[in-house]
Design a protein around this motif. Sequence first.
Motif, mmCIF file in Angstrom:
data_model
loop_
_atom_site.group_PDB
_atom_site.id
_atom_site.type_symbol
_atom_site.label_atom_id
_atom_site.label_comp_id
_atom_site.label_asym_id
_atom_site.label_seq_id
_atom_site.Cartn_x
_atom_site.Cartn_y
_atom_site.Cartn_z
ATOM 1 N N GLN A 1 0.835 -1.199 0.000
ATOM 2 C CA GLN A 1 0.000 0.000 0.000
ATOM 3 C C GLN A 1 0.864 1.241 0.000
ATOM 4 O O GLN A 1 1.841 1.336 0.754
ATOM 5 N N TYR A 2 0.484 2.211 -0.840
ATOM 6 C CA TYR A 2 1.146 3.511 -0.832
ATOM 7 C C TYR A 2 0.233 4.525 -0.164
ATOM 8 O O TYR A 2 -0.914 4.694 -0.558
ATOM 9 N N VAL B 1 -3.436 0.408 -3.470
ATOM 10 C CA VAL B 1 -3.250 -0.865 -2.767
ATOM 11 C C VAL B 1 -3.183 -1.975 -3.816
ATOM 12 O O VAL B 1 -4.013 -2.020 -4.728
ATOM 13 N N ALA B 2 -2.205 -2.861 -3.682
ATOM 14 C CA ALA B 2 -2.058 -3.958 -4.642
ATOM 15 C C ALA B 2 -1.687 -5.248 -3.932
ATOM 16 O O ALA B 2 -1.141 -5.240 -2.830
ATOM 17 N N THR B 3 -1.978 -6.358 -4.596
ATOM 18 C CA THR B 3 -1.550 -7.671 -4.116
ATOM 19 C C THR B 3 -1.275 -8.570 -5.303
ATOM 20 O O THR B 3 -1.884 -8.409 -6.365
ATOM 21 N N ASN B 4 -0.345 -9.484 -5.143
ATOM 22 C CA ASN B 4 -0.107 -10.520 -6.145
ATOM 23 C C ASN B 4 -1.072 -11.652 -5.813
ATOM 24 O O ASN B 4 -0.738 -12.603 -5.122
ATOM 25 N N GLY C 1 -1.308 6.154 -18.031
ATOM 26 C CA GLY C 1 0.055 6.216 -18.542
ATOM 27 C C GLY C 1 1.064 5.872 -17.466
ATOM 28 O O GLY C 1 0.797 6.024 -16.268
ATOM 29 N N PRO C 2 2.267 5.418 -17.862
ATOM 30 C CA PRO C 2 3.258 4.932 -16.890
ATOM 31 C C PRO C 2 3.769 5.985 -15.917
ATOM 32 O O PRO C 2 4.197 5.646 -14.815
ATOM 33 N N SER D 1 3.874 3.027 -13.345
ATOM 34 C CA SER D 1 4.837 1.981 -13.709
ATOM 35 C C SER D 1 5.407 1.298 -12.471
ATOM 36 O O SER D 1 5.627 0.078 -12.473
ATOM 37 N N GLN D 2 5.634 2.040 -11.397
ATOM 38 C CA GLN D 2 6.101 1.443 -10.146
ATOM 39 C C GLN D 2 5.013 0.570 -9.519
ATOM 40 O O GLN D 2 5.291 -0.529 -9.043
ATOM 41 N N PHE D 3 3.802 1.072 -9.541
ATOM 42 C CA PHE D 3 2.694 0.357 -8.915
ATOM 43 C C PHE D 3 2.396 -0.965 -9.609
ATOM 44 O O PHE D 3 2.073 -1.967 -8.953
ATOM 45 N N ARG D 4 2.508 -0.995 -10.909
ATOM 46 C CA ARG D 4 2.206 -2.218 -11.673
ATOM 47 C C ARG D 4 3.078 -3.393 -11.249
ATOM 48 O O ARG D 4 2.682 -4.547 -11.406
ATOM 49 N N HIS D 5 4.254 -3.101 -10.713
ATOM 50 C CA HIS D 5 5.159 -4.168 -10.290
ATOM 51 C C HIS D 5 4.845 -4.678 -8.876
ATOM 52 O O HIS D 5 5.504 -5.603 -8.402
ATOM 53 N N ARG D 6 3.854 -4.087 -8.220
ATOM 54 C CA ARG D 6 3.537 -4.464 -6.846
ATOM 55 C C ARG D 6 2.509 -5.581 -6.749
ATOM 56 O O ARG D 6 2.256 -6.088 -5.662
ATOM 57 N N GLY D 7 1.896 -5.953 -7.863
ATOM 58 C CA GLY D 7 0.907 -7.020 -7.810
ATOM 59 C C GLY D 7 0.159 -7.147 -9.121
ATOM 60 O O GLY D 7 0.424 -6.426 -10.082
#
Length: 235
Positions: free
Chosen positions: A8-9, A76-79, A67-68, A27-33
């Motif tokens: 979570q940011y 908030v993200a999860t894998n 856009g990136p 682009s940073q967020f996409r790598h978080r989950g």
Amino acid sequence: MEPNHIYQYSIINALMAGVADSGITVSQFRHRGNQGIGTFTKIQGELILLDGKVYQLQASGEIRTAGPDEQLPYAVATNFQPQQTISTKLKTKDDVDKVLEDFDGHAANLFMSYRIDGRFKSLKSRTVRGQEYEDQPLAELGSKQAVQDYESIEGTIVGFRTPAAWQGFMVAGEHMHFIDQERKVGGHVLELVSEGEVSFGVAVVNNLHIELPTSEKFNAAKMVTDDKGVKGIEG
């Protein structure tokens, strides 16, 4: 990102205080989950991360691919890797919580993430229109949110359930965003009724990483946990 960990940011209390002028990039967020929710700078609409793509759900009811380099003041993200996937009917939004309880009734103080795929007989969603002046608190935007009603619409819901004690860091209880199958409409889910059975995947989460902003605005903001205000804006 490890499976079924949450990244979570920032925190909801920051949005409630109007801190929304900068954040982590898309682009940073996409790598978080592989799935997640959030918002964009100036609280312009809702965000959904689904299958590696970040979409902005706009107040017009339409959707655009982000856009990136766009920034996210809260996300908030999860894998997500479901620990169980079932087929079930949802007569109301409250049935979502019943499915989670049936999966693990001892997870009241843990986080849960889920994904629902299927057709909905009816679904009501909302999107915030964005700040009208600098540092406008999120609670003030609730009366001007755009509400859309959909009938017989197919799509995906991404959601998180947060323990009550974490209100202010995240949204306590259910917090879910919807996007239709054609990626044309969506928003924050207020009400739903499934059309027949939907596919419901769920996972319990006990690992949480929160990255806080270091901006002057974040550190200067007067943050409190406004339980009534959060419930009012998030439904």
